[in-house]
Design a protein around this motif. Structure first.
Motif, PDB file in Angstrom:
ATOM      1  N   ALA A 284       0.818  -1.218   0.000  1.00 44.58           N
ATOM      2  CA  ALA A 284       0.000   0.000   0.000  1.00 44.58           C
ATOM      3  C   ALA A 284       0.847   1.260   0.000  1.00 44.58           C
ATOM      4  O   ALA A 284       0.431   2.290  -0.542  1.00 44.58           O
ATOM      5  CB  ALA A 284      -0.952  -0.008   1.196  1.00 44.58           C
ATOM      6  N   CYS A 287       1.726   1.477  -3.865  1.00 46.00           N
ATOM      7  CA  CYS A 287       0.733   1.326  -4.935  1.00 46.00           C
ATOM      8  C   CYS A 287      -0.668   1.816  -4.574  1.00 46.00           C
ATOM      9  O   CYS A 287      -1.545   1.843  -5.447  1.00 46.00           O
ATOM     10  CB  CYS A 287       0.661  -0.129  -5.376  1.00 46.00           C
ATOM     11  SG  CYS A 287       2.222  -0.741  -6.063  1.00 46.00           S
ATOM     12  N   SER A 288      -0.893   2.199  -3.323  1.00 47.91           N
ATOM     13  CA  SER A 288      -2.181   2.786  -2.950  1.00 47.91           C
ATOM     14  C   SER A 288      -2.072   4.285  -2.773  1.00 47.91           C
ATOM     15  O   SER A 288      -3.052   4.939  -2.409  1.00 47.91           O
ATOM     16  CB  SER A 288      -2.717   2.142  -1.664  1.00 47.91           C
ATOM     17  OG  SER A 288      -2.952   0.766  -1.859  1.00 47.91           O
ATOM     18  N   GLN A 289      -0.899   4.820  -3.005  1.00 45.21           N
ATOM     19  CA  GLN A 289      -0.658   6.258  -2.922  1.00 45.21           C
ATOM     20  C   GLN A 289      -0.544   6.821  -4.344  1.00 45.21           C
ATOM     21  O   GLN A 289      -0.187   6.107  -5.279  1.00 45.21           O
ATOM     22  CB  GLN A 289       0.644   6.535  -2.154  1.00 45.21           C
ATOM     23  CG  GLN A 289       0.715   5.887  -0.791  1.00 45.21           C
ATOM     24  CD  GLN A 289      -0.386   6.356   0.137  1.00 45.21           C
ATOM     25  OE1 GLN A 289      -0.748   7.536   0.117  1.00 45.21           O
ATOM     26  NE2 GLN A 289      -0.936   5.446   0.930  1.00 45.21           N
ATOM     27  N   LEU A 314      -4.987  -8.757  -7.317  1.00 48.82           N
ATOM     28  CA  LEU A 314      -5.670  -7.541  -7.745  1.00 48.82           C
ATOM     29  C   LEU A 314      -6.769  -7.873  -8.753  1.00 48.82           C
ATOM     30  O   LEU A 314      -6.627  -8.792  -9.562  1.00 48.82           O
ATOM     31  CB  LEU A 314      -4.660  -6.579  -8.373  1.00 48.82           C
ATOM     32  CG  LEU A 314      -3.520  -6.143  -7.442  1.00 48.82           C
ATOM     33  CD1 LEU A 314      -2.383  -5.524  -8.240  1.00 48.82           C
ATOM     34  CD2 LEU A 314      -4.031  -5.162  -6.403  1.00 48.82           C
ATOM     35  N   GLN A 318      -9.390  -2.737  -8.312  1.00 52.03           N
ATOM     36  CA  GLN A 318      -8.107  -2.156  -7.887  1.00 52.03           C
ATOM     37  C   GLN A 318      -7.273  -1.797  -9.116  1.00 52.03           C
ATOM     38  O   GLN A 318      -6.077  -2.016  -9.169  1.00 52.03           O
ATOM     39  CB  GLN A 318      -7.356  -3.153  -7.003  1.00 52.03           C
ATOM     40  CG  GLN A 318      -8.081  -3.460  -5.696  1.00 52.03           C
ATOM     41  CD  GLN A 318      -7.566  -4.728  -5.052  1.00 52.03           C
ATOM     42  OE1 GLN A 318      -7.664  -5.810  -5.639  1.00 52.03           O
ATOM     43  NE2 GLN A 318      -7.022  -4.601  -3.865  1.00 52.03           N
ATOM     44  N   ASN A 320      -6.304   1.100 -10.283  1.00 52.67           N
ATOM     45  CA  ASN A 320      -5.225   2.073 -10.051  1.00 52.67           C
ATOM     46  C   ASN A 320      -4.015   1.418  -9.397  1.00 52.67           C
ATOM     47  O   ASN A 320      -2.870   1.688  -9.765  1.00 52.67           O
ATOM     48  CB  ASN A 320      -5.730   3.230  -9.191  1.00 52.67           C
ATOM     49  CG  ASN A 320      -6.701   4.125  -9.939  1.00 52.67           C
ATOM     50  OD1 ASN A 320      -6.642   4.212 -11.162  1.00 52.67           O
ATOM     51  ND2 ASN A 320      -7.590   4.776  -9.210  1.00 52.67           N
ATOM     52  N   GLU A 321      -4.286   0.561  -8.412  1.00 52.99           N
ATOM     53  CA  GLU A 321      -3.176  -0.139  -7.754  1.00 52.99           C
ATOM     54  C   GLU A 321      -2.436  -1.032  -8.746  1.00 52.99           C
ATOM     55  O   GLU A 321      -1.197  -1.133  -8.726  1.00 52.99           O
ATOM     56  CB  GLU A 321      -3.698  -0.969  -6.578  1.00 52.99           C
ATOM     57  CG  GLU A 321      -4.127  -0.160  -5.375  1.00 52.99           C
ATOM     58  CD  GLU A 321      -5.573   0.305  -5.466  1.00 52.99           C
ATOM     59  OE1 GLU A 321      -6.161   0.243  -6.588  1.00 52.99           O
ATOM     60  OE2 GLU A 321      -6.122   0.744  -4.431  1.00 52.99           O
ATOM     61  N   ARG A 324      -0.201   1.067 -10.948  1.00 51.84           N
ATOM     62  CA  ARG A 324       1.014   1.524 -10.251  1.00 51.84           C
ATOM     63  C   ARG A 324       2.002   0.376 -10.075  1.00 51.84           C
ATOM     64  O   ARG A 324       3.219   0.578 -10.184  1.00 51.84           O
ATOM     65  CB  ARG A 324       0.635   2.133  -8.899  1.00 51.84           C
ATOM     66  CG  ARG A 324      -0.145   3.434  -9.033  1.00 51.84           C
ATOM     67  CD  ARG A 324      -0.301   4.140  -7.706  1.00 51.84           C
ATOM     68  NE  ARG A 324      -1.237   5.251  -7.832  1.00 51.84           N
ATOM     69  CZ  ARG A 324      -2.472   5.264  -7.334  1.00 51.84           C
ATOM     70  NH1 ARG A 324      -2.908   4.215  -6.632  1.00 51.84           N
ATOM     71  NH2 ARG A 324      -3.259   6.290  -7.505  1.00 51.84           N
ATOM     72  N   LEU A 325       1.504  -0.828  -9.805  1.00 53.74           N
ATOM     73  CA  LEU A 325       2.418  -1.969  -9.691  1.00 53.74           C
ATOM     74  C   LEU A 325       3.090  -2.242 -11.027  1.00 53.74           C
ATOM     75  O   LEU A 325       4.296  -2.540 -11.078  1.00 53.74           O
ATOM     76  CB  LEU A 325       1.668  -3.204  -9.203  1.00 53.74           C
ATOM     77  CG  LEU A 325       2.534  -4.462  -9.013  1.00 53.74           C
ATOM     78  CD1 LEU A 325       3.662  -4.213  -8.020  1.00 53.74           C
ATOM     79  CD2 LEU A 325       1.676  -5.649  -8.567  1.00 53.74           C
TER      80      LEU A 325
END
Length: 388
Positions: A284, A287-289, A314, A318, A320-321, A324-325
């Motif tokens: 988080a 990848c949650s920011q 995921l 999710q 967006n996460e 980002r990953l």
């Protein structure tokens, strides 16, 4: 404020180093031994010529104190994983100096720029005077720390490069002693930087105030141990947690992990745990920011070994996460970083989004890269790159 050791005898650092080797905490290394000897000589000099309350240049010039030069500092450079940070931390612990500061060089310079900004704001508000903020900032820094220990001395920012000569001229005039570790020799600092000719006086200044020592060798002791462990751990659970902790202990051997920050264009990205060139995050955190490629690049440039705990499976919710990953793994792969991760599933099973979607297509590349980065061939290639 650090407490002073009661005594600091010649060879104190070597005694501590030998004890750690006997306990199996470190692997003895003749290249490290020459750095230990140089640091022991500096400890002896500091014992003979205490830094605390040493008057600055102008005080000495006008008869207000002893006209005695401060001891020469030390600049140790060499490839990653050679134990430079560990040796500097042992030295800092033993140094008979009350006012001492240890910082990553980029964090220190971010603090300098913050101080410059506050001084200029105070001048504008009428609470301070003077058009040049460098002398008062250097004076405040020297009053707070007479011994500066910098980890990973590296100059990449033109704003830093343009003030370093004037800043450190003032710091050295205040009797500050510098000890630094770096991956590059002084002559290679800011090598491809914009307007580098304006930076060159700093290199000459640095060489006048520190001894320069190449630690030598190419063996990365920590990574050699890490190579024997799995670096992608699935599924999540106590076994994966224990293996992550074991790998983290190896990657940070001889160093004290602590929270840190990475400065990106005035924004600060929190790093929950960091030591030397290794950083550890929860999934988080990364990848949650709302982080972007520039942020991941800045993190990897600062920390070439990245630990990520708890990568979940995921799905489309999710998105967006997942994006980002994908971006993070691309950066790690392109920069040949070392990744140690725990995950809920194997790479090919991490994404459960809609088949045929853009994210599913992109994540297939991410899964392929994660599988490649955990392979013995990838890690061997990393070792080969380090050797060269």
């Amino acid at each position: 404020m650090s407490s002073l050791p009661e005594t600091t005898a010649v060879g104190a650092l070597r005694s501590r180093y030998d004890r750690l080797a006997a306990e199996g905490a470190i692997v003895p290394d003749p290249h490290q031994a020459k750095v230990v000897a140089a640091l022991d000589r500096l400890l002896s000099d500091l014992q003979a010529r205490p830094l605390d309350n040493r008057p600055g240049f102008f005080t000495r010039l006008f008869g207000g104190g002893r006209d005695e030069a401060a001891p020469r500092g030390l600049y140790v450079y060499g490839t990653v994983g050679r134990g430079k940070t560990m040796l500097m931390d042992l030295f800092l612990e033993a140094a008979p100096v009350e006012k001492k500061r240890r910082a990553h060089f980029n964090d220190f310079m971010a603090d300098v720029h913050d101080r410059i900004g506050r001084h200029r704001a105070a001048v504008k508000a009428g609470g301070a005077s003077g058009d040049d903020p460098i002398p008062p900032v250097a004076k405040d820094l020297a009053e707070q720390a007479k011994l500066l220990c910098f980890d990973e001395f590296s100059v990449t920012d033109i704003a830093d490069a343009m003030i370093l000569s004037r800043l450190f001229t003032a710091l050295f005039d205040q009797g500050v002693v510098l000890v630094a570790t770096s991956n590059v020799a002084p002559d290679d600092l800011y090598r491809e930087g914009l307007n580098r000719q304006l930076f060159l006086p700093f290199i000459g200044l640095l060489k006048r105030h520190v001894d320069v020592l190449d630690i030598g060798g190419t063996q990365d002791h920590r990574m050699a141990k890490l190579d024997r462990l799995p670096v992608y751990l699935a599924p999540l659970g106590p076994d994966a947690e224990a293996q992550m902790d074991e790998a983290w202990a190896i990657a940070t051997e001889g160093q004290r992990p602590a929270p840190a920050t990475v400065d990106v264009k005035g924004r600060k990205i929190a790093v929950p745990q960091a030591a030397g060139g290794a950083a550890r995050f929860q999934f988080a955190d990364l990848c949650s920011q709302p982080l972007a490629a520039r942020d991941y690049l800045a993190i990897v440039e600062r920390f070439p070994t990245i630990f990520i705990d708890g990568i979940p499976i995921l799905d489309a919710a999710q998105r967006n996460e997942a994006k980002r990953l994908i971006l993070l793994v691309d950066v790690l792969y392109d920069r040949h970083a070392t990744l140690v991760a725990s995950a809920a599933a194997e790479p090919d099973d991490l994404f459960k989004g809609r088949p045929g979607s853009t994210e599913a297509f992109e994540f297939a590349r991410t899964a392929s890269r994660l599988n490649e980065m955990r392979s013995a061939e990838w890690r061997a290639a990393q070792d080969e790159r380090e050797a060269h």
